[in-house]
Design a protein around this motif. Structure first.
Motif, PDB file in Angstrom:
ATOM      1  N   GLU A   6     -32.941  56.958  10.331  1.00 14.68           N
ATOM      2  CA  GLU A   6     -33.670  56.433   9.173  1.00 14.68           C
ATOM      3  C   GLU A   6     -33.694  57.439   8.023  1.00 14.68           C
ATOM      4  O   GLU A   6     -33.504  57.081   6.869  1.00 14.68           O
ATOM      5  CB  GLU A   6     -35.097  56.023   9.540  1.00 14.68           C
ATOM      6  CG  GLU A   6     -35.836  55.461   8.342  1.00 14.68           C
ATOM      7  CD  GLU A   6     -36.914  54.462   8.683  1.00 14.68           C
ATOM      8  OE1 GLU A   6     -37.535  53.969   7.731  1.00 14.68           O
ATOM      9  OE2 GLU A   6     -37.128  54.150   9.865  1.00 14.68           O
ATOM     10  N   LYS A   7     -33.875  58.699   8.339  1.00 12.60           N
ATOM     11  CA  LYS A   7     -33.870  59.738   7.306  1.00 12.60           C
ATOM     12  C   LYS A   7     -32.504  59.807   6.627  1.00 12.60           C
ATOM     13  O   LYS A   7     -32.406  59.924   5.403  1.00 12.60           O
ATOM     14  CB  LYS A   7     -34.235  61.086   7.932  1.00 12.60           C
ATOM     15  CG  LYS A   7     -34.338  62.213   6.935  1.00 12.60           C
ATOM     16  CD  LYS A   7     -34.810  63.496   7.587  1.00 12.60           C
ATOM     17  CE  LYS A   7     -34.903  64.601   6.556  1.00 12.60           C
ATOM     18  NZ  LYS A   7     -35.356  65.863   7.137  1.00 12.60           N
ATOM     19  N   VAL A  15     -29.074  55.964   0.676  1.00 17.22           N
ATOM     20  CA  VAL A  15     -29.509  54.961  -0.304  1.00 17.22           C
ATOM     21  C   VAL A  15     -29.995  55.645  -1.579  1.00 17.22           C
ATOM     22  O   VAL A  15     -29.680  55.191  -2.685  1.00 17.22           O
ATOM     23  CB  VAL A  15     -30.588  54.031   0.299  1.00 17.22           C
ATOM     24  CG1 VAL A  15     -31.236  53.163  -0.780  1.00 17.22           C
ATOM     25  CG2 VAL A  15     -29.971  53.147   1.385  1.00 17.22           C
ATOM     26  N   ASP A  16     -30.747  56.734  -1.447  1.00 21.25           N
ATOM     27  CA  ASP A  16     -31.232  57.451  -2.636  1.00 21.25           C
ATOM     28  C   ASP A  16     -30.073  57.966  -3.485  1.00 21.25           C
ATOM     29  O   ASP A  16     -30.149  57.969  -4.711  1.00 21.25           O
ATOM     30  CB  ASP A  16     -32.140  58.609  -2.238  1.00 21.25           C
ATOM     31  CG  ASP A  16     -33.517  58.145  -1.790  1.00 21.25           C
ATOM     32  OD1 ASP A  16     -33.880  56.972  -2.025  1.00 21.25           O
ATOM     33  OD2 ASP A  16     -34.245  58.970  -1.191  1.00 21.25           O
ATOM     34  N   THR A  22     -33.844  53.697 -10.095  1.00 23.75           N
ATOM     35  CA  THR A  22     -34.804  52.771  -9.506  1.00 23.75           C
ATOM     36  C   THR A  22     -34.642  51.401 -10.166  1.00 23.75           C
ATOM     37  O   THR A  22     -34.357  51.320 -11.365  1.00 23.75           O
ATOM     38  CB  THR A  22     -36.241  53.303  -9.728  1.00 23.75           C
ATOM     39  OG1 THR A  22     -36.326  54.597  -9.149  1.00 23.75           O
ATOM     40  CG2 THR A  22     -37.271  52.398  -9.107  1.00 23.75           C
ATOM     41  N   THR A  25     -31.962  56.673   4.416  1.00 18.91           N
ATOM     42  CA  THR A  25     -32.744  56.805   3.184  1.00 18.91           C
ATOM     43  C   THR A  25     -32.062  57.764   2.217  1.00 18.91           C
ATOM     44  O   THR A  25     -31.967  57.505   1.014  1.00 18.91           O
ATOM     45  CB  THR A  25     -34.177  57.280   3.503  1.00 18.91           C
ATOM     46  OG1 THR A  25     -34.796  56.310   4.352  1.00 18.91           O
ATOM     47  CG2 THR A  25     -35.002  57.470   2.240  1.00 18.91           C
ATOM     48  N   GLU A  26     -31.553  58.875   2.723  1.00 17.80           N
ATOM     49  CA  GLU A  26     -30.829  59.843   1.890  1.00 17.80           C
ATOM     50  C   GLU A  26     -29.597  59.195   1.256  1.00 17.80           C
ATOM     51  O   GLU A  26     -29.340  59.363   0.055  1.00 17.80           O
ATOM     52  CB  GLU A  26     -30.415  61.037   2.748  1.00 17.80           C
ATOM     53  CG  GLU A  26     -29.622  62.086   2.016  1.00 17.80           C
ATOM     54  CD  GLU A  26     -29.140  63.189   2.952  1.00 17.80           C
ATOM     55  OE1 GLU A  26     -27.965  63.580   2.834  1.00 17.80           O
ATOM     56  OE2 GLU A  26     -29.935  63.645   3.796  1.00 17.80           O
ATOM     57  N   ARG A  79     -35.754  48.939   3.968  1.00 21.42           N
ATOM     58  CA  ARG A  79     -36.929  49.725   3.579  1.00 21.42           C
ATOM     59  C   ARG A  79     -36.595  50.713   2.463  1.00 21.42           C
ATOM     60  O   ARG A  79     -37.343  50.869   1.494  1.00 21.42           O
ATOM     61  CB  ARG A  79     -37.478  50.497   4.791  1.00 21.42           C
ATOM     62  CG  ARG A  79     -38.821  50.056   5.264  1.00 21.42           C
ATOM     63  CD  ARG A  79     -39.411  50.905   6.368  1.00 21.42           C
ATOM     64  NE  ARG A  79     -38.518  51.387   7.404  1.00 21.42           N
ATOM     65  CZ  ARG A  79     -38.130  50.687   8.465  1.00 21.42           C
ATOM     66  NH1 ARG A  79     -38.532  49.432   8.622  1.00 21.42           N
ATOM     67  NH2 ARG A  79     -37.331  51.212   9.364  1.00 21.42           N
ATOM     68  N   ALA A  80     -35.457  51.378   2.596  1.00 23.56           N
ATOM     69  CA  ALA A  80     -35.050  52.358   1.584  1.00 23.56           C
ATOM     70  C   ALA A  80     -34.823  51.688   0.228  1.00 23.56           C
ATOM     71  O   ALA A  80     -35.224  52.229  -0.808  1.00 23.56           O
ATOM     72  CB  ALA A  80     -33.789  53.091   2.044  1.00 23.56           C
ATOM     73  N   ALA A 110     -33.966  49.947   8.264  1.00 24.58           N
ATOM     74  CA  ALA A 110     -34.098  51.187   7.488  1.00 24.58           C
ATOM     75  C   ALA A 110     -33.439  51.041   6.114  1.00 24.58           C
ATOM     76  O   ALA A 110     -33.974  51.525   5.107  1.00 24.58           O
ATOM     77  CB  ALA A 110     -33.488  52.358   8.254  1.00 24.58           C
ATOM     78  N   ASN A 154     -38.219  50.662  -1.254  1.00 22.18           N
ATOM     79  CA  ASN A 154     -38.920  51.831  -1.790  1.00 22.18           C
ATOM     80  C   ASN A 154     -38.387  52.231  -3.165  1.00 22.18           C
ATOM     81  O   ASN A 154     -39.076  52.921  -3.919  1.00 22.18           O
ATOM     82  CB  ASN A 154     -38.812  53.019  -0.829  1.00 22.18           C
ATOM     83  CG  ASN A 154     -39.644  52.815   0.421  1.00 22.18           C
ATOM     84  OD1 ASN A 154     -40.563  52.005   0.454  1.00 22.18           O
ATOM     85  ND2 ASN A 154     -39.316  53.546   1.473  1.00 22.18           N
ATOM     86  N   LYS A 155     -37.182  51.814  -3.496  1.00 19.33           N
ATOM     87  CA  LYS A 155     -36.603  52.093  -4.813  1.00 19.33           C
ATOM     88  C   LYS A 155     -36.841  50.941  -5.785  1.00 19.33           C
ATOM     89  O   LYS A 155     -36.339  50.944  -6.901  1.00 19.33           O
ATOM     90  CB  LYS A 155     -35.104  52.378  -4.691  1.00 19.33           C
ATOM     91  CG  LYS A 155     -34.858  53.689  -3.926  1.00 19.33           C
ATOM     92  CD  LYS A 155     -33.493  54.243  -4.124  1.00 19.33           C
ATOM     93  CE  LYS A 155     -33.167  54.697  -5.484  1.00 19.33           C
ATOM     94  NZ  LYS A 155     -33.746  55.950  -5.961  1.00 19.33           N
TER      95      LYS A 155
END
Length: 146
Positions: free
Chosen positions: A127-128, A134-135, A141, A131-132, A53-54, A50, A57-58
């Motif tokens: 995973e959610k 990592v964001d 980005t 992702t939060e 992936r996060a 996860a 995605n960035k």
């Protein structure tokens, strides 16, 4: 009247112990589009998947390093730890991600639901939550330059 006030006070006191804490110190601008992650064999593999992936995605390229790798193996390196607990269902109770730039701490994200008690927010999908984190940890980005 006094017993009602005492009951409300006791309820508020009990709920105050049901806290979930999250703190994030974002990384500053990175010159590298690659983030190397030092693998932690004590954490479920799904966390690393996860996390990777996060980052992807960035716009970051992710390189996995062995557990004994040096923090200066790459210009940008990250370590992580996490744990799960059971309370009606399995949930991620703790996560900590640290990012190093040239071997020095550059950012950190910590999620702590170990004192979540009756707080149902602790059942967020891992995973959610990853992702939060990592964001928030990587607000820029890869390759955006600012």
């Amino acid at each position: 009247m006094f017993s009602r006030l005492a009951s409300v006070s006791l309820a508020l006191f009990a709920l105050s112990g049901c806290a979930i804490h999250q703190t994030v110190k974002p990384v500053e601008r990175l010159d590298s589009k690659t983030v190397c992650i030092v693998q932690n064999g004590n954490v479920r593999a799904t966390f690393l998947d996860a996390f990777e992936r996060a980052l992807s995605n960035k716009g970051y390229e992710v390189k996995r390093l062995e557990a004994d790798a040096s923090l200066i193996a790459c210009p940008v390196t990250s370590t992580y730890t996490a744990s799960w607990r059971w309370d009606l269902a399995m949930y991620m109770s703790y996560a900590d991600i640290v990012v190093y730039k040239n071997g020095k701490p550059s950012g950190k994200a910590t999620y702590d639901a170990t004192r979540g008690g009756g707080n149902m927010g602790k059942f967020i999908g891992a995973e959610k939550k990853i992702t939060e984190l990592v964001d928030q940890l990587f607000p820029i980005t890869a390759g955006s330059g600012s």
